[in-house]
Motif scaffolding. Structure first.
Motif, PDB file in Angstrom:
ATOM      1  N   ARG A  67       3.942  11.525   6.940  1.00 26.89           N
ATOM      2  CA  ARG A  67       2.764  10.662   7.104  1.00 26.89           C
ATOM      3  C   ARG A  67       3.138   9.300   7.679  1.00 26.89           C
ATOM      4  N   ARG A  68       4.334   8.819   7.386  1.00 26.82           N
ATOM      5  CA  ARG A  68       4.759   7.551   7.982  1.00 26.82           C
ATOM      6  C   ARG A  68       4.894   7.700   9.493  1.00 26.82           C
ATOM      7  N   PHE A  69       5.364   8.844   9.951  1.00 26.65           N
ATOM      8  CA  PHE A  69       5.446   9.089  11.394  1.00 26.65           C
ATOM      9  C   PHE A  69       4.050   9.263  11.992  1.00 26.65           C
ATOM     10  N   GLU A  70       3.137   9.845  11.226  1.00 23.67           N
ATOM     11  CA  GLU A  70       1.755  10.004  11.698  1.00 23.67           C
ATOM     12  C   GLU A  70       1.075   8.656  11.882  1.00 23.67           C
ATOM     13  N   ARG A  71       1.422   7.688  11.034  1.00 25.32           N
ATOM     14  CA  ARG A  71       0.783   6.366  11.126  1.00 25.32           C
ATOM     15  C   ARG A  71       1.393   5.495  12.218  1.00 25.32           C
ATOM     16  N   ASP A  72       2.477   5.919  12.816  1.00 25.34           N
ATOM     17  CA  ASP A  72       3.142   5.146  13.865  1.00 25.34           C
ATOM     18  C   ASP A  72       2.366   5.309  15.172  1.00 25.34           C
ATOM     19  N   THR A  73       1.594   4.290  15.526  1.00 25.60           N
ATOM     20  CA  THR A  73       0.768   4.383  16.737  1.00 25.60           C
ATOM     21  C   THR A  73       1.615   4.424  18.004  1.00 25.60           C
ATOM     22  N   ALA A  74       2.823   3.860  17.958  1.00 29.47           N
ATOM     23  CA  ALA A  74       3.678   3.874  19.146  1.00 29.47           C
ATOM     24  C   ALA A  74       4.160   5.278  19.485  1.00 29.47           C
ATOM     25  N   ALA A  75       4.128   6.198  18.513  1.00 26.75           N
ATOM     26  CA  ALA A  75       4.624   7.560  18.735  1.00 26.75           C
ATOM     27  C   ALA A  75       3.491   8.562  18.927  1.00 26.75           C
ATOM     28  N   THR A  76       2.287   8.093  19.204  1.00 27.16           N
ATOM     29  CA  THR A  76       1.144   9.003  19.333  1.00 27.16           C
ATOM     30  C   THR A  76       1.359  10.006  20.456  1.00 27.16           C
ATOM     31  N   ALA A  77       1.782   9.535  21.605  1.00 23.67           N
ATOM     32  CA  ALA A  77       1.979  10.431  22.755  1.00 23.67           C
ATOM     33  C   ALA A  77       3.084  11.451  22.463  1.00 23.67           C
TER      34      ALA A  77
ATOM     35  N   GLU B 288       0.827  -1.209   0.000  1.00 24.82           N
ATOM     36  CA  GLU B 288       0.000   0.000   0.000  1.00 24.82           C
ATOM     37  C   GLU B 288       0.861   1.258   0.000  1.00 24.82           C
ATOM     38  N   GLN B 289       1.945   1.259   0.820  1.00 24.69           N
ATOM     39  CA  GLN B 289       2.812   2.431   0.857  1.00 24.69           C
ATOM     40  C   GLN B 289       3.505   2.647  -0.485  1.00 24.69           C
ATOM     41  N   ALA B 290       3.921   1.546  -1.111  1.00 21.76           N
ATOM     42  CA  ALA B 290       4.554   1.679  -2.423  1.00 21.76           C
ATOM     43  C   ALA B 290       3.565   2.239  -3.448  1.00 21.76           C
ATOM     44  N   GLU B 291       2.309   1.766  -3.378  1.00 27.70           N
ATOM     45  CA  GLU B 291       1.295   2.283  -4.292  1.00 27.70           C
ATOM     46  C   GLU B 291       1.006   3.748  -4.014  1.00 27.70           C
ATOM     47  N   GLU B 292       0.951   4.126  -2.699  1.00 31.91           N
ATOM     48  CA  GLU B 292       0.717   5.523  -2.359  1.00 31.91           C
ATOM     49  C   GLU B 292       1.865   6.408  -2.844  1.00 31.91           C
ATOM     50  N   ALA B 293       3.108   5.930  -2.675  1.00 34.20           N
ATOM     51  CA  ALA B 293       4.256   6.710  -3.137  1.00 34.20           C
ATOM     52  C   ALA B 293       4.227   6.885  -4.651  1.00 34.20           C
ATOM     53  N   ALA B 294       3.866   5.812  -5.355  1.00 38.06           N
ATOM     54  CA  ALA B 294       3.785   5.916  -6.810  1.00 38.06           C
ATOM     55  C   ALA B 294       2.690   6.882  -7.229  1.00 38.06           C
ATOM     56  N   GLU B 295       1.554   6.811  -6.535  1.00 35.25           N
ATOM     57  CA  GLU B 295       0.456   7.717  -6.857  1.00 35.25           C
ATOM     58  C   GLU B 295       0.821   9.152  -6.520  1.00 35.25           C
ATOM     59  N   ALA B 296       1.540   9.369  -5.406  1.00 37.38           N
ATOM     60  CA  ALA B 296       1.977  10.726  -5.055  1.00 37.38           C
ATOM     61  C   ALA B 296       2.942  11.274  -6.099  1.00 37.38           C
ATOM     62  N   ALA B 297       3.832  10.411  -6.588  1.00 40.69           N
ATOM     63  CA  ALA B 297       4.758  10.860  -7.631  1.00 40.69           C
ATOM     64  C   ALA B 297       4.009  11.240  -8.903  1.00 40.69           C
ATOM     65  N   ARG B 298       3.012  10.421  -9.269  1.00 36.52           N
ATOM     66  CA  ARG B 298       2.210  10.758 -10.456  1.00 36.52           C
ATOM     67  C   ARG B 298       1.441  12.044 -10.246  1.00 36.52           C
ATOM     68  N   ARG B 299       0.907  12.232  -9.005  1.00 37.72           N
ATOM     69  CA  ARG B 299       0.149  13.455  -8.710  1.00 37.72           C
ATOM     70  C   ARG B 299       1.053  14.682  -8.753  1.00 37.72           C
ATOM     71  N   ARG B 300       2.285  14.562  -8.202  1.00 41.14           N
ATOM     72  CA  ARG B 300       3.222  15.687  -8.271  1.00 41.14           C
ATOM     73  C   ARG B 300       3.555  16.039  -9.705  1.00 41.14           C
ATOM     74  N   SER B 301       3.737  15.016 -10.527  1.00 39.57           N
ATOM     75  CA  SER B 301       4.070  15.269 -11.928  1.00 39.57           C
ATOM     76  C   SER B 301       2.914  15.973 -12.633  1.00 39.57           C
ATOM     77  N   ARG B 302       1.662  15.506 -12.360  1.00 39.64           N
ATOM     78  CA  ARG B 302       0.505  16.151 -12.997  1.00 39.64           C
ATOM     79  C   ARG B 302       0.352  17.588 -12.543  1.00 39.64           C
ATOM     80  N   MET B 303       0.549  17.831 -11.212  1.00 41.13           N
ATOM     81  CA  MET B 303       0.403  19.188 -10.693  1.00 41.13           C
ATOM     82  C   MET B 303       1.477  20.106 -11.251  1.00 41.13           C
ATOM     83  N   ALA B 304       2.707  19.589 -11.362  1.00 42.09           N
ATOM     84  CA  ALA B 304       3.782  20.423 -11.895  1.00 42.09           C
ATOM     85  C   ALA B 304       3.522  20.776 -13.359  1.00 42.09           C
ATOM     86  N   GLU B 305       3.050  19.787 -14.134  1.00 45.08           N
ATOM     87  CA  GLU B 305       2.740  20.060 -15.535  1.00 45.08           C
ATOM     88  C   GLU B 305       1.593  21.048 -15.656  1.00 45.08           C
TER      89      GLU B 305
END
Length: 479
Positions: free
Chosen positions: A201-211, A119-136
């Motif tokens: 966002r990876r740090f946000e998803r870390d439940t051990a670091a919530t506090a 899922e993270q790899a897919e999100e990273a790929a989608e973010a890269a595609r989104r950045r490319s579209r926004m930049a264009e």
């Protein structure tokens, strides 16, 4: 005495045709209870040695019963030992079941980890595609400009005079959008912020670091809210925020915790441009001083601060949107790209917020704290910014942008560039102001003309710094 085991009993049963009572006589019925106990303990030890093999409680228990129920005299003891063996076997089976359950749990955890990685790899790929579209899309949104001959960078000492603008018929076409410095700078800022957001966002998803996140967020907000118009407050809050940056663990922004802390602090202070600075321009000087102190102490924060300004207010680059939205870009992307707070935000409110960001940006660049830290930005950044604005096509917001910078940093720019700034101001008055759109608000235009004419008549030593630029030593001096 020969040890009676299940295999020995089975051999005795197969070798004779006697009944169960007669087979029992093959066991030494006269053996004392201690000997029988020893036989049971040895038999149990043998079972323990077979832990790795599948256990069958019924069959083993049956074997144990055929061995030890040997006579009426030993019947009571045999029953007790038989129950002991059965309990031990059930305990062993429970241990085996628990190990099997733990193996299945570990396998499930591995499957879940693999799923999250996909899922993270897919999100990273989608973010890269989104950045490319926004930049264009951003590049398509930037309108073509004509250039004049004002220098894009601050003149060295001694300064060279600014050449007068070329006639319109001789102006050369601007470079392509992909190669324009401001377009490239804006695109890099967008991509840089996207990468940091992904790491954060990876740090946000870390439940051990919530506090830890909640505590850091609370302390950052409290420190920024308590920044006052004094050197004491600037130094105190800067030191506190530097400590919070160090708690992120490293200057390596690829680490999720470091990216999150840096991003949180930079974004929180820059966002005061549309908050406190809009209400009081004087507060921009204290906030700008804190940004300078932080960037001097943590060089990794400098690029992030500039990127946050460019993302929140594209006019700090500056880049200007086209008159109409690109049909290939949805409304939400276009709104975020140009810093719009909402789809129904009024033009006046939007310009007011952008002026706040520009004021904070100018205050940060002109800050001078030789006793505390060297400014990693400097007024040279504002000189390049002004050259780009003057070279661009005048728009409704142009006068507001120029007067917002001059009212905050015009004094520092005059000290640095002297007569060169006066020549640029005359260029603005004669070439930019007359070409402003008719729909441009008259208030900012009148302020701009008034400021330029007032300071054009003053010598450098006669100029007065803007209110709030010189911070008092302590908060009590503001009372």
């Amino acid at each position: 005495m020969q040890l009676a085991t299940p295999s020995l009993v089975r051999q005795t049963q197969q070798g004779t045709g006697h009944t169960g009572g007669e087979r029992a006589r093959n066991v030494d019925v006269a053996a004392p209870a201690a000997s029988v106990r020893a036989q049971y303990e040895q038999f149990v030890d043998q079972l323990v040695a077979r832990l790795s093999e599948p256990l069958n409680i019924d069959s083993v228990s049956a074997d144990a019963g055929s061995v030890f129920v040997v006579s009426a005299d030993h019947a009571a003891g045999a029953v007790r030992y038989h129950a002991l063996v059965a309990d031990r076997l059930r305990w062993l089976q429970a241990q085996e079941d628990e190990r099997r359950r733990q193996r299945q749990a570990r396998l499930q955890q591995l499957r879940e980890a693999l799923r999250r990685q996909r899922e993270q790899a897919e999100e990273a790929a989608e973010a890269a595609r989104r950045r490319s579209r926004m930049a264009e899309a951003a590049s398509r949104q930037l309108p073509a400009e004509t250039t004049r001959s004002i220098a894009p960078s601050p003149p060295p000492s001694p300064v060279r005079p600014v050449r007068p603008p070329s006639p319109p018929a001789k102006t050369a076409p601007s470079p392509t959008l992909a190669s324009r410095p401001e377009a490239l700078e804006w695109r890099r800022a967008l991509e840089f912020c996207d990468r940091l957001q992904e790491a954060a966002r990876r740090f946000e998803r870390d439940t051990a670091a919530t506090a830890v996140r909640l505590q850091l967020k609370k302390r950052v907000n409290l420190a920024v809210n308590q920044i006052a118009l004094s050197e004491e407050s600037v130094i105190d809050k800067s030191q506190l925020l530097v400590q919070l940056l160090q708690q992120g663990g490293s200057d390596d922004l690829s680490l999720p915790s470091a990216a999150w802390v840096h991003l949180r602090i930079a974004e929180r202070i820059v966002r005061e441009g549309e908050g406190q600075v809009v209400l009081s321009t004087e507060s921009a000087f204290a906030l700008g001083s804190v940004l300078v102190a932080l960037c001097a102490a943590c060089p990794s924060l400098r690029e992030m601060v500039m990127a946050q300004f460019h993302v929140a207010c594209p006019y700090t680059v500056p880049v200007f949107p086209a008159a109409q939205r690109d049909t290939d870009m949805d409304a939400e992307t276009w709104r975020r790209l140009w810093g719009r707070a909402s789809a129904d935000e009024s033009e006046e409110r939007y310009h007011e917020r952008m002026a706040g960001y520009i004021g904070l940006f100018a205050a940060m660049c002109q800050t001078e704290m030789p006793h505390l830290a060297a400014n990693p930005f400097g007024v040279t950044v504002l000189w390049t910014w002004m050259a780009r604005v003057v070279n661009a096509k005048p728009r409704r917001i142009t006068a507001l942008l120029l007067v917002s910078v001059l009212e905050v940093a015009g004094y520092a720019m005059r000290l640095r560039f002297g007569q060169q700034l006066l020549k640029v101001l005359r260029l603005i008055e004669t070439q930019v102001v007359p070409r402003l759109p008719r729909t441009a608000p008259p208030g900012p235009t009148a302020r701009l003309v008034s400021w330029m004419r007032t300071h054009a008549q003053q010598r450098t030593e006669e100029m007065q710094p803007p209110k709030g630029r010189t911070l008092p030593p302590t908060d009590s001096k503001n009372l």
